[in-house]
Design a protein around this motif. Structure first.
Motif, PDB file in Angstrom:
ATOM      1  N   PHE A 171       0.889  -1.163   0.000  1.00  0.00           N
ATOM      2  CA  PHE A 171       0.000   0.000   0.000  1.00  0.00           C
ATOM      3  C   PHE A 171       0.921   1.205   0.000  1.00  0.00           C
TER       4      PHE A 171
ATOM      5  N   VAL B 251       3.394  -4.842   2.447  1.00  0.00           N
ATOM      6  CA  VAL B 251       2.613  -5.565   3.449  1.00  0.00           C
ATOM      7  C   VAL B 251       2.778  -7.081   3.299  1.00  0.00           C
TER       8      VAL B 251
ATOM      9  N   PRO C 141       1.086 -10.907  14.823  1.00  0.00           N
ATOM     10  CA  PRO C 141       0.782  -9.609  15.425  1.00  0.00           C
ATOM     11  C   PRO C 141      -0.072  -8.751  14.488  1.00  0.00           C
TER      12      PRO C 141
ATOM     13  N   GLY D 220      -0.052  -8.512   8.112  1.00  0.00           N
ATOM     14  CA  GLY D 220      -0.475  -8.810   6.738  1.00  0.00           C
ATOM     15  C   GLY D 220      -1.456  -9.970   6.636  1.00  0.00           C
ATOM     16  N   LYS D 221      -1.952 -10.450   7.776  1.00  0.00           N
ATOM     17  CA  LYS D 221      -2.827 -11.636   7.771  1.00  0.00           C
ATOM     18  C   LYS D 221      -4.106 -11.399   6.957  1.00  0.00           C
TER      19      LYS D 221
HETATM   20  P1  ADP Z   1      -3.218  -7.853  10.052  1.00  0.00           P
HETATM   21  O1  ADP Z   1      -4.433  -8.547   9.514  1.00  0.00           O
HETATM   22  O2  ADP Z   1      -2.085  -8.803  10.318  1.00  0.00           O
HETATM   23  O3  ADP Z   1      -3.510  -6.986  11.249  1.00  0.00           O
HETATM   24  P2  ADP Z   1      -3.411  -6.235   7.686  1.00  0.00           P
HETATM   25  O4  ADP Z   1      -3.285  -7.150   6.530  1.00  0.00           O
HETATM   26  O5  ADP Z   1      -4.773  -5.800   8.085  1.00  0.00           O
HETATM   27  O6  ADP Z   1      -2.664  -6.892   8.940  1.00  0.00           O
HETATM   28  O7  ADP Z   1      -2.560  -4.940   7.446  1.00  0.00           O
HETATM   29  C1  ADP Z   1      -1.178  -4.964   7.139  1.00  0.00           C
HETATM   30  C2  ADP Z   1      -0.697  -3.560   6.898  1.00  0.00           C
HETATM   31  O8  ADP Z   1      -1.311  -3.031   5.738  1.00  0.00           O
HETATM   32  C3  ADP Z   1      -0.998  -2.583   8.024  1.00  0.00           C
HETATM   33  O9  ADP Z   1       0.124  -1.728   8.155  1.00  0.00           O
HETATM   34  C4  ADP Z   1      -2.194  -1.822   7.501  1.00  0.00           C
HETATM   35  O10 ADP Z   1      -2.223  -0.525   8.036  1.00  0.00           O
HETATM   36  C5  ADP Z   1      -1.947  -1.800   6.012  1.00  0.00           C
HETATM   37  N1  ADP Z   1      -3.188  -1.755   5.228  1.00  0.00           N
HETATM   38  C6  ADP Z   1      -4.153  -2.720   5.196  1.00  0.00           C
HETATM   39  N2  ADP Z   1      -5.141  -2.382   4.356  1.00  0.00           N
HETATM   40  C7  ADP Z   1      -4.813  -1.163   3.843  1.00  0.00           C
HETATM   41  C8  ADP Z   1      -5.415  -0.281   2.910  1.00  0.00           C
HETATM   42  N3  ADP Z   1      -6.584  -0.581   2.310  1.00  0.00           N
HETATM   43  N4  ADP Z   1      -4.767   0.865   2.604  1.00  0.00           N
HETATM   44  C9  ADP Z   1      -3.587   1.160   3.177  1.00  0.00           C
HETATM   45  N5  ADP Z   1      -2.950   0.389   4.067  1.00  0.00           N
HETATM   46  C10 ADP Z   1      -3.545  -0.760   4.402  1.00  0.00           C
END
Ligand code: ADP
Length: 244
Positions: A11, A16, A35, A39-40
């Motif tokens: 992103f 990620v 954690p 990226g899960k």
């Molecule tokens: P997890 O599920 O392990 O908590 P995520 O996959 O939700 O992790 O997010 C991983 C990273 O990507 C985080 O830093 C989050 O802020 C970022 N992120 C997730 N979705 C978006 C998005 N649509 N736009 C920008 N950043 C994103």
């Protein structure tokens, strides 16, 4: 079987997913742990293209999809085989529990209304909510709404069900009923289940396989008795020490 081949996703300049390679066996229950921010959810959502990865390949049985060149038809195809259970349930507020379950059947699957209703009632019964068929979401607890979300996913008869932190929006006293339903689904339904969750006890009891991620990479994976009881990597040990 679901296979990720060298999946990358950024992103902006936030990388990620940094080259994910792994295979999830057909019919298994796979839990993704790690954690927050590792990226899960992004990995889970990349399977059905709710999040489109930048590079790599997603293979679902005989569908081999290069994410860079995936066509609308490829994406439609992969979505036909998957269903998702969302953190916030995403029910239609102006539809009853029954209508929330029939909607996907009549609109997406083009199943006749009467047949869709029978199917929906069958799956509402499976999640213990046949008696709430005519209730609207605001008349249901969060746990009940999520169970409707699970019934909706099951009714689509998918090969793969993706659970995106299905209990993390719930009050603690409502988590158990949803985990019980998921456990039942794991035992009775023939689909492959991929579950992003922080519920370590659920992972221990129900998962066949756990993937532990940190900072966009898979640190290690294995059956719960190995990964939870005898983790090999320092980062896994550190993560688990917070829970166990
Ligand atoms: P997890 O599920 O392990 O908590 P995520 O996959 O939700 O992790 O997010 C991983 C990273 O990507 C985080 O830093 C989050 O802020 C970022 N992120 C997730 N979705 C978006 C998005 N649509 N736009 C920008 N950043 C994103």
């Amino acid at each position: 079987m679901i296979t990720f081949k060298n999946i990358h996703k950024a992103f902006g300049d936030n990388e990620v997913l940094k080259g994910i390679n792994c295979t999830i066996p057909t019919g298994s229950v796979t839990v993704i742990l790690g954690p927050s921010g590792s990226g899960k959810t992004t990995l889970l959502r990349s399977i059905n293209f709710l999040e489109r990865a930048d590079r790599g390949e997603i293979i679902l049985d005989d569908l081999h999809i290069d994410v860079e060149t995936a066509s609308k038809a490829d994406i439609h195809n992969i979505r036909q085989h998957t269903a998702m259970v969302f953190q916030m349930y995403n029910l239609f507020k102006n539809k009853t529990a029954l209508e929330n379950v029939t909607e996907g059947l009549t609109v997406v699957k083009k199943i006749p209304k009467a047949e869709a209703k029978d199917k929906a009632l069958y799956f509402l019964n499976k999640v213990g909510l046949a008696h709430k068929a005519d209730a609207y979401p605001h008349e249901l607890s969060g746990g009940q709404q999520q169970r409707i979300g699970i019934a909706r996913a099951l009714a689509l008869n998918p090969d793969v069900i993706l659970f995106d932190e299905p209990t993390s929006a719930l009050d603690p006293e409502l988590v158990g009923e949803v985990l019980e339903v998921m456990k039942k689904v794991a035992q009775e339904v023939n689909a492959t289940l991929v579950v992003v969750t922080h519920e370590i006890n659920f992972a221990r009891e129900v998962a066949d396989n756990i993937i532990f991620m940190d900072q966009g990479v898979i640190i290690e994976q294995g059956p719960p008795q190995e990964l939870l009881s005898n983790p090999k990597e320092m980062r896994t040990k550190q993560f688990l020490s917070r829970y166990i």
